[in-house]
Design a protein around this motif. Structure first.
Motif, PDB file in Angstrom:
ATOM      1  N   MET A   1       0.857  -1.190   0.061  1.00 45.71           N
ATOM      2  CA  MET A   1      -0.070  -0.093   0.015  1.00 45.71           C
ATOM      3  C   MET A   1       0.860   1.235  -0.022  1.00 45.71           C
ATOM      4  O   MET A   1       1.860   1.342   0.794  1.00 45.71           O
ATOM      5  CB  MET A   1      -0.986   0.058   1.309  1.00 45.71           C
ATOM      6  N   PRO A   2       0.627   2.154  -0.772  1.00 50.52           N
ATOM      7  CA  PRO A   2       1.604   3.468  -1.095  1.00 50.52           C
ATOM      8  C   PRO A   2       1.104   4.330   0.155  1.00 50.52           C
ATOM      9  O   PRO A   2       0.003   4.083   0.933  1.00 50.52           O
ATOM     10  CB  PRO A   2       0.992   3.975  -2.136  1.00 50.52           C
ATOM     11  N   ALA A   3       1.809   5.178   0.544  1.00 46.50           N
ATOM     12  CA  ALA A   3       1.544   6.042   1.609  1.00 46.50           C
ATOM     13  C   ALA A   3       0.747   7.042   1.121  1.00 46.50           C
ATOM     14  O   ALA A   3       0.843   7.583  -0.210  1.00 46.50           O
ATOM     15  CB  ALA A   3       2.924   6.855   1.928  1.00 46.50           C
ATOM     16  N   PHE A   4      -0.089   7.782   1.591  1.00 46.46           N
ATOM     17  CA  PHE A   4      -1.242   8.652   1.342  1.00 46.46           C
ATOM     18  C   PHE A   4      -0.806  10.115   2.031  1.00 46.46           C
ATOM     19  O   PHE A   4      -0.253  10.103   3.125  1.00 46.46           O
ATOM     20  CB  PHE A   4      -2.572   8.167   1.736  1.00 46.46           C
ATOM     21  N   ASP A   5      -1.168  11.284   1.113  1.00 47.36           N
ATOM     22  CA  ASP A   5      -0.767  12.472   1.574  1.00 47.36           C
ATOM     23  C   ASP A   5      -1.996  13.113   2.279  1.00 47.36           C
ATOM     24  O   ASP A   5      -1.744  14.143   3.049  1.00 47.36           O
ATOM     25  CB  ASP A   5      -0.156  13.107   0.205  1.00 47.36           C
ATOM     26  N   ALA A   6      -3.039  12.724   1.794  1.00 48.78           N
ATOM     27  CA  ALA A   6      -4.342  13.448   2.202  1.00 48.78           C
ATOM     28  C   ALA A   6      -5.471  12.481   1.890  1.00 48.78           C
ATOM     29  O   ALA A   6      -5.451  11.644   1.209  1.00 48.78           O
ATOM     30  CB  ALA A   6      -4.626  14.815   1.299  1.00 48.78           C
ATOM     31  N   LEU A   7      -6.659  12.990   2.461  1.00 48.69           N
ATOM     32  CA  LEU A   7      -8.021  12.215   2.317  1.00 48.69           C
ATOM     33  C   LEU A   7      -8.959  13.242   1.712  1.00 48.69           C
ATOM     34  O   LEU A   7      -9.197  14.271   2.251  1.00 48.69           O
ATOM     35  CB  LEU A   7      -8.504  11.592   3.755  1.00 48.69           C
ATOM     36  N   PHE A   8      -9.844  12.878   0.883  1.00 51.35           N
ATOM     37  CA  PHE A   8     -10.877  13.705   0.351  1.00 51.35           C
ATOM     38  C   PHE A   8     -12.204  12.732   0.599  1.00 51.35           C
ATOM     39  O   PHE A   8     -12.126  11.729  -0.002  1.00 51.35           O
ATOM     40  CB  PHE A   8     -10.592  13.952  -1.097  1.00 51.35           C
ATOM     41  N   ALA A   9     -13.088  13.243   1.373  1.00 52.27           N
ATOM     42  CA  ALA A   9     -14.355  12.447   1.576  1.00 52.27           C
ATOM     43  C   ALA A   9     -15.367  13.321   0.737  1.00 52.27           C
ATOM     44  O   ALA A   9     -15.507  14.485   1.206  1.00 52.27           O
ATOM     45  CB  ALA A   9     -14.522  12.573   3.167  1.00 52.27           C
ATOM     46  N   GLY A  10     -16.212  12.562   0.144  1.00 50.56           N
ATOM     47  CA  GLY A  10     -17.121  13.313  -0.849  1.00 50.56           C
ATOM     48  C   GLY A  10     -18.483  13.156  -0.486  1.00 50.56           C
ATOM     49  O   GLY A  10     -18.785  12.016   0.240  1.00 50.56           O
ATOM     50  N   VAL A  11     -19.362  14.142  -0.400  1.00 50.95           N
ATOM     51  CA  VAL A  11     -20.903  14.094  -0.028  1.00 50.95           C
ATOM     52  C   VAL A  11     -21.573  14.348  -1.192  1.00 50.95           C
ATOM     53  O   VAL A  11     -21.677  15.783  -1.513  1.00 50.95           O
ATOM     54  CB  VAL A  11     -20.910  15.108   1.174  1.00 50.95           C
TER      55      VAL A  11
ATOM     56  N   TRP B   1     -14.111  21.881   2.209  1.00 53.39           N
ATOM     57  CA  TRP B   1     -13.681  22.594   3.195  1.00 53.39           C
ATOM     58  C   TRP B   1     -12.670  21.757   3.710  1.00 53.39           C
ATOM     59  O   TRP B   1     -12.599  20.216   3.723  1.00 53.39           O
ATOM     60  CB  TRP B   1     -14.831  22.204   4.264  1.00 53.39           C
ATOM     61  N   ARG B   2     -11.629  22.186   4.607  1.00 57.83           N
ATOM     62  CA  ARG B   2     -10.560  21.563   5.118  1.00 57.83           C
ATOM     63  C   ARG B   2     -10.965  21.229   6.435  1.00 57.83           C
ATOM     64  O   ARG B   2     -11.213  22.281   7.166  1.00 57.83           O
ATOM     65  CB  ARG B   2      -9.126  22.408   5.058  1.00 57.83           C
ATOM     66  N   CYS B   3     -10.901  20.100   6.898  1.00 57.36           N
ATOM     67  CA  CYS B   3     -11.388  19.642   7.934  1.00 57.36           C
ATOM     68  C   CYS B   3     -10.175  19.598   9.146  1.00 57.36           C
ATOM     69  O   CYS B   3     -10.430  19.803  10.276  1.00 57.36           O
ATOM     70  CB  CYS B   3     -12.198  18.281   8.001  1.00 57.36           C
ATOM     71  N   ALA B   4      -9.028  18.878   8.470  1.00 59.93           N
ATOM     72  CA  ALA B   4      -7.585  18.821   9.370  1.00 59.93           C
ATOM     73  C   ALA B   4      -6.666  19.035   8.214  1.00 59.93           C
ATOM     74  O   ALA B   4      -6.939  19.082   6.940  1.00 59.93           O
ATOM     75  CB  ALA B   4      -7.779  17.574   9.855  1.00 59.93           C
ATOM     76  N   ASP B   5      -5.406  19.099   8.475  1.00 60.65           N
ATOM     77  CA  ASP B   5      -4.415  19.443   7.620  1.00 60.65           C
ATOM     78  C   ASP B   5      -4.399  18.565   6.587  1.00 60.65           C
ATOM     79  O   ASP B   5      -4.523  18.871   5.266  1.00 60.65           O
ATOM     80  CB  ASP B   5      -3.048  19.193   8.215  1.00 60.65           C
ATOM     81  N   PRO B   6      -4.569  17.157   6.507  1.00 65.66           N
ATOM     82  CA  PRO B   6      -4.631  16.444   5.140  1.00 65.66           C
ATOM     83  C   PRO B   6      -5.897  15.973   5.004  1.00 65.66           C
ATOM     84  O   PRO B   6      -6.237  14.752   4.289  1.00 65.66           O
ATOM     85  CB  PRO B   6      -3.921  15.284   5.745  1.00 65.66           C
ATOM     86  N   ALA B   7      -7.133  16.436   5.562  1.00 66.24           N
ATOM     87  CA  ALA B   7      -8.158  15.706   5.237  1.00 66.24           C
ATOM     88  C   ALA B   7      -9.126  16.951   5.023  1.00 66.24           C
ATOM     89  O   ALA B   7      -9.394  18.156   5.479  1.00 66.24           O
ATOM     90  CB  ALA B   7      -8.898  15.215   6.618  1.00 66.24           C
ATOM     91  N   TRP B   8     -10.089  16.713   3.937  1.00 65.20           N
ATOM     92  CA  TRP B   8     -10.933  17.502   3.236  1.00 65.20           C
ATOM     93  C   TRP B   8     -12.228  16.936   2.918  1.00 65.20           C
ATOM     94  O   TRP B   8     -12.348  15.632   2.617  1.00 65.20           O
ATOM     95  CB  TRP B   8     -10.515  17.786   1.769  1.00 65.20           C
ATOM     96  N   LEU B   9     -13.449  17.415   3.127  1.00 66.80           N
ATOM     97  CA  LEU B   9     -14.761  17.063   3.005  1.00 66.80           C
ATOM     98  C   LEU B   9     -15.121  18.008   1.695  1.00 66.80           C
ATOM     99  O   LEU B   9     -15.328  19.194   1.733  1.00 66.80           O
ATOM    100  CB  LEU B   9     -15.782  17.435   4.030  1.00 66.80           C
ATOM    101  N   TYR B  10     -15.693  17.301   0.683  1.00 69.51           N
ATOM    102  CA  TYR B  10     -16.350  17.975  -0.525  1.00 69.51           C
ATOM    103  C   TYR B  10     -17.506  17.568  -0.798  1.00 69.51           C
ATOM    104  O   TYR B  10     -18.021  16.620  -0.555  1.00 69.51           O
ATOM    105  CB  TYR B  10     -15.228  17.833  -1.823  1.00 69.51           C
ATOM    106  N   VAL B  11     -18.487  18.695  -1.131  1.00 70.01           N
ATOM    107  CA  VAL B  11     -19.881  18.371  -1.336  1.00 70.01           C
ATOM    108  C   VAL B  11     -19.986  18.953  -3.046  1.00 70.01           C
ATOM    109  O   VAL B  11     -19.466  19.782  -3.427  1.00 70.01           O
ATOM    110  CB  VAL B  11     -20.590  19.730  -0.463  1.00 70.01           C
ATOM    111  N   VAL B  12     -20.535  17.806  -3.591  1.00 63.96           N
ATOM    112  CA  VAL B  12     -20.546  17.974  -4.929  1.00 63.96           C
ATOM    113  C   VAL B  12     -22.025  17.559  -5.361  1.00 63.96           C
ATOM    114  O   VAL B  12     -22.730  16.500  -4.810  1.00 63.96           O
ATOM    115  CB  VAL B  12     -19.688  17.031  -5.732  1.00 63.96           C
TER     116      VAL B  12
END
Length: 115
Positions: free
Chosen positions: A1-11, A42-53
């Protein structure tokens, strides 16, 4: 598994304008990024984003949990902005969760884990 730099959670939402307003109220600020007229982030934490689409076929099926340091304070702050959720529910050993529902039926929860 590669290292991940960020998380994008979609709504996914059906009524983008209503969702944009609800999430702006939820986060207490406008989106941090607007990729295009039917997506906001929206940035929720340094490497974590929530997007609404806008995505009508998938709308209402998201389940997102955001960990907070003080659940009671976060819930009280949301209530002051007019967003109310369910009661705090115990989760496993020492955690509590409060869930909120946007206008499309997506579940956005706040969780606190006691250490």
């Amino acid at each position: 598994m590669p290292a991940f730099d960020a998380l994008f959670a979609g709504v996914p939402v059906g009524d983008f304008d209503a969702a944009h307003a609800w999430y702006s109220t939820f986060f207490g600020r406008p989106p941090d990024v607007v990729p295009h007229e039917r997506e906001v982030m929206w940035r929720c934490a340094d490497p974590a984003w929530l997007y609404v689409v806008e995505d009508e076929p998938r709308a209402g099926h998201a389940i997102v949990a955001l960990m907070v340091a003080d659940l009671d304070a976060a819930v009280a702050e949301l209530a002051e902005r007019g967003i109310t959720g369910g009661p705090a529910v115990p989760q496993g050993d020492g955690a509590r969760k409060v869930s909120f529902t946007d206008s499309d039926g997506n579940e956005i929860s706040l969780i606190h884990v006691s250490t």
